[in-house]
Motif scaffolding. Structure first.
Motif, PDB file in Angstrom:
ATOM      1  N   PHE A 170       0.688  -1.031   0.121  1.00 42.16           N
ATOM      2  CA  PHE A 170       0.005  -0.013  -0.027  1.00 42.16           C
ATOM      3  C   PHE A 170       0.711   1.350  -0.197  1.00 42.16           C
ATOM      4  N   VAL A 171       0.498   2.170  -0.900  1.00 39.35           N
ATOM      5  CA  VAL A 171       1.284   3.589  -0.901  1.00 39.35           C
ATOM      6  C   VAL A 171       0.345   4.481  -1.532  1.00 39.35           C
ATOM      7  N   SER A 197      -8.018   1.236  -4.282  1.00 43.10           N
ATOM      8  CA  SER A 197      -7.142   0.072  -5.136  1.00 43.10           C
ATOM      9  C   SER A 197      -5.995   0.713  -5.820  1.00 43.10           C
ATOM     10  N   ASP A 198      -6.132   2.124  -6.180  1.00 43.89           N
ATOM     11  CA  ASP A 198      -4.775   2.534  -6.705  1.00 43.89           C
ATOM     12  C   ASP A 198      -3.288   2.616  -5.869  1.00 43.89           C
ATOM     13  N   ALA A 199      -4.047   2.644  -4.423  1.00 47.60           N
ATOM     14  CA  ALA A 199      -2.714   2.623  -3.347  1.00 47.60           C
ATOM     15  C   ALA A 199      -2.394   1.449  -3.366  1.00 47.60           C
ATOM     16  N   LYS A 209       2.146  -2.398  -4.489  1.00 51.63           N
ATOM     17  CA  LYS A 209       2.621  -3.621  -5.322  1.00 51.63           C
ATOM     18  C   LYS A 209       3.882  -3.230  -6.301  1.00 51.63           C
ATOM     19  N   GLU A 210       3.541  -2.215  -6.954  1.00 53.32           N
ATOM     20  CA  GLU A 210       4.492  -1.882  -7.905  1.00 53.32           C
ATOM     21  C   GLU A 210       6.005  -1.428  -7.270  1.00 53.32           C
ATOM     22  N   LEU A 211       5.893  -0.666  -6.210  1.00 50.78           N
ATOM     23  CA  LEU A 211       7.028  -0.239  -5.472  1.00 50.78           C
ATOM     24  C   LEU A 211       7.487  -1.364  -4.306  1.00 50.78           C
ATOM     25  N   LYS A 212       6.671  -2.430  -4.113  1.00 48.50           N
ATOM     26  CA  LYS A 212       6.923  -3.428  -3.288  1.00 48.50           C
ATOM     27  C   LYS A 212       7.067  -2.812  -1.668  1.00 48.50           C
ATOM     28  N   ASN A 251       5.077  -2.408   1.700  1.00 52.90           N
ATOM     29  CA  ASN A 251       3.874  -2.978   2.652  1.00 52.90           C
ATOM     30  C   ASN A 251       3.434  -1.942   3.592  1.00 52.90           C
ATOM     31  N   VAL A 252       2.120  -2.150   4.342  1.00 57.34           N
ATOM     32  CA  VAL A 252       1.751  -1.275   5.115  1.00 57.34           C
ATOM     33  C   VAL A 252       2.783  -0.954   6.348  1.00 57.34           C
ATOM     34  N   VAL A 253       3.482  -1.686   6.640  1.00 56.71           N
ATOM     35  CA  VAL A 253       4.368  -1.710   7.972  1.00 56.71           C
ATOM     36  C   VAL A 253       5.299  -0.487   7.436  1.00 56.71           C
ATOM     37  N   HIS A 254       5.974  -0.679   6.400  1.00 57.08           N
ATOM     38  CA  HIS A 254       6.895   0.505   5.715  1.00 57.08           C
ATOM     39  C   HIS A 254       6.364   1.647   5.349  1.00 57.08           C
ATOM     40  N   PHE A 255       4.981   1.518   4.820  1.00 64.02           N
ATOM     41  CA  PHE A 255       4.324   2.896   4.294  1.00 64.02           C
ATOM     42  C   PHE A 255       4.084   3.809   5.575  1.00 64.02           C
ATOM     43  N   LEU A 256       3.614   3.119   6.772  1.00 66.67           N
ATOM     44  CA  LEU A 256       2.908   3.863   7.751  1.00 66.67           C
ATOM     45  C   LEU A 256       4.215   4.004   8.899  1.00 66.67           C
ATOM     46  N   LYS A 257       5.422   3.997   8.566  1.00 62.32           N
ATOM     47  CA  LYS A 257       6.520   3.991   9.654  1.00 62.32           C
ATOM     48  C   LYS A 257       6.362   5.146  10.498  1.00 62.32           C
ATOM     49  N   GLU A 258       6.004   6.439   9.881  1.00 58.86           N
ATOM     50  CA  GLU A 258       5.945   7.529  10.801  1.00 58.86           C
ATOM     51  C   GLU A 258       4.819   7.540  11.680  1.00 58.86           C
ATOM     52  N   ALA A 259       3.659   7.086  11.167  1.00 60.05           N
ATOM     53  CA  ALA A 259       2.324   7.152  12.025  1.00 60.05           C
ATOM     54  C   ALA A 259       2.492   5.891  13.031  1.00 60.05           C
ATOM     55  N   LEU A 260       3.235   4.763  12.663  1.00 58.90           N
ATOM     56  CA  LEU A 260       3.338   3.636  13.856  1.00 58.90           C
ATOM     57  C   LEU A 260       4.143   4.147  14.941  1.00 58.90           C
ATOM     58  N   ILE A 261       5.039   4.782  14.713  1.00 61.16           N
ATOM     59  CA  ILE A 261       6.050   5.282  15.754  1.00 61.16           C
ATOM     60  C   ILE A 261       5.464   6.522  16.405  1.00 61.16           C
ATOM     61  N   ARG A 262       4.554   7.210  15.812  1.00 57.21           N
ATOM     62  CA  ARG A 262       3.903   8.289  16.471  1.00 57.21           C
ATOM     63  C   ARG A 262       3.093   7.691  17.483  1.00 57.21           C
ATOM     64  N   LYS A 263       2.221   6.640  17.181  1.00 56.77           N
ATOM     65  CA  LYS A 263       1.253   6.067  17.913  1.00 56.77           C
ATOM     66  C   LYS A 263       1.893   5.177  18.886  1.00 56.77           C
ATOM     67  N   PHE A 264       2.767   4.321  18.828  1.00 60.93           N
ATOM     68  CA  PHE A 264       3.366   3.193  19.345  1.00 60.93           C
ATOM     69  C   PHE A 264       4.713   3.389  19.935  1.00 60.93           C
ATOM     70  N   GLY A 265       5.323   4.341  19.370  1.00 59.84           N
ATOM     71  CA  GLY A 265       6.945   4.459  19.856  1.00 59.84           C
ATOM     72  C   GLY A 265       7.829   3.666  18.987  1.00 59.84           C
TER      73      GLY A 265
END
Length: 197
Positions: A18-19, A147-149, A154-157, A159-173
């Motif tokens: 997802f991007v 669907s475009d995201a 998929k094209e850029l390979k 995943n959600v974990v890497h796409f949301l790095k900043e947000a996940l660190i903001r929320k969980f540390g």
């Protein structure tokens, strides 16, 4: 599902790619849906505190909706969400010259006017959180308007974990996120091994 501390996490955030592709979707997630952006209880006082600072960034329609309904409202499930403009877009939405939706709160943050970026639910999307007494569920939310995201991820390979790095660190540390990266790496290695058998 897997666990980090008091969070239970769906494997989908490892497997789904997802991007955000704003040039294609125009930020439709801020317009579609049957309610505004989910808000945590602690975000309500933040919106109260920053409203006058972000107000110059908002559209007249958004200001009217906020001043009529409030800076936050309860949805049909009794949860706090942002108000909508005539049942459509979030009241905090602004549009750029290309018609792409942006967040008025985030624009004020970018300009250094406030130190709150935007609701954490928006920052974390496509992850949705569900709070329970003893744990927080961290789930991937599949929505056809994204669907475009998914195609770009998929094209850029990515995943959600890497796409949301900043947000996940903001929320969980950072420590929580580092643990998630280890799990993600193990998941990728297991997946690679399965391909060989």
């Amino acid at each position: 599902m897997f666990q980090i501390g008091d969070t239970l996490i769906s494997e989908d955030i490892l497997s789904e790619e997802f991007v955000c592709n704003l040039s294609k979707c125009k930020g439709i997630c801020c317009v579609e849906g049957d309610a505004g952006a989910p808000l945590n209880d602690d975000e309500l006082s933040v919106l109260d505190d920053i409203y006058e600072d972000i107000k110059p960034y908002l559209r007249p329609e958004g200001i009217a909706a906020i001043e009529k309904s409030g800076k936050y409202v309860r949805d049909s499930d009794g949860e706090w969400v942002t108000p909508l403009v005539d049942g459509n877009e979030c009241a905090y939405v602004i549009f750029d010259e290309k018609g792409i939706t942006k967040c008025g709160i985030e624009k004020a943050w970018e300009d250094g006017v406030v130190d709150y970026k935007k609701p954490i639910s928006c920052h974390l999307y496509p992850i949705r959180l569900k709070e329970y007494k003893k744990f927080t569920a961290v789930n991937y939310h599949a929505w056809d308007i994204c669907s475009d995201a998914c195609a770009l991820g998929k094209e850029l390979k990515v995943n959600v974990v890497h796409f949301l790095k900043e947000a996940l660190i903001r929320k969980f540390g950072q420590e929580w996120y580092d643990e998630l990266l280890k799990i993600d790496q193990e998941y990728k290695e297991r997946k690679k091994k399965r391909r060989w058998f």
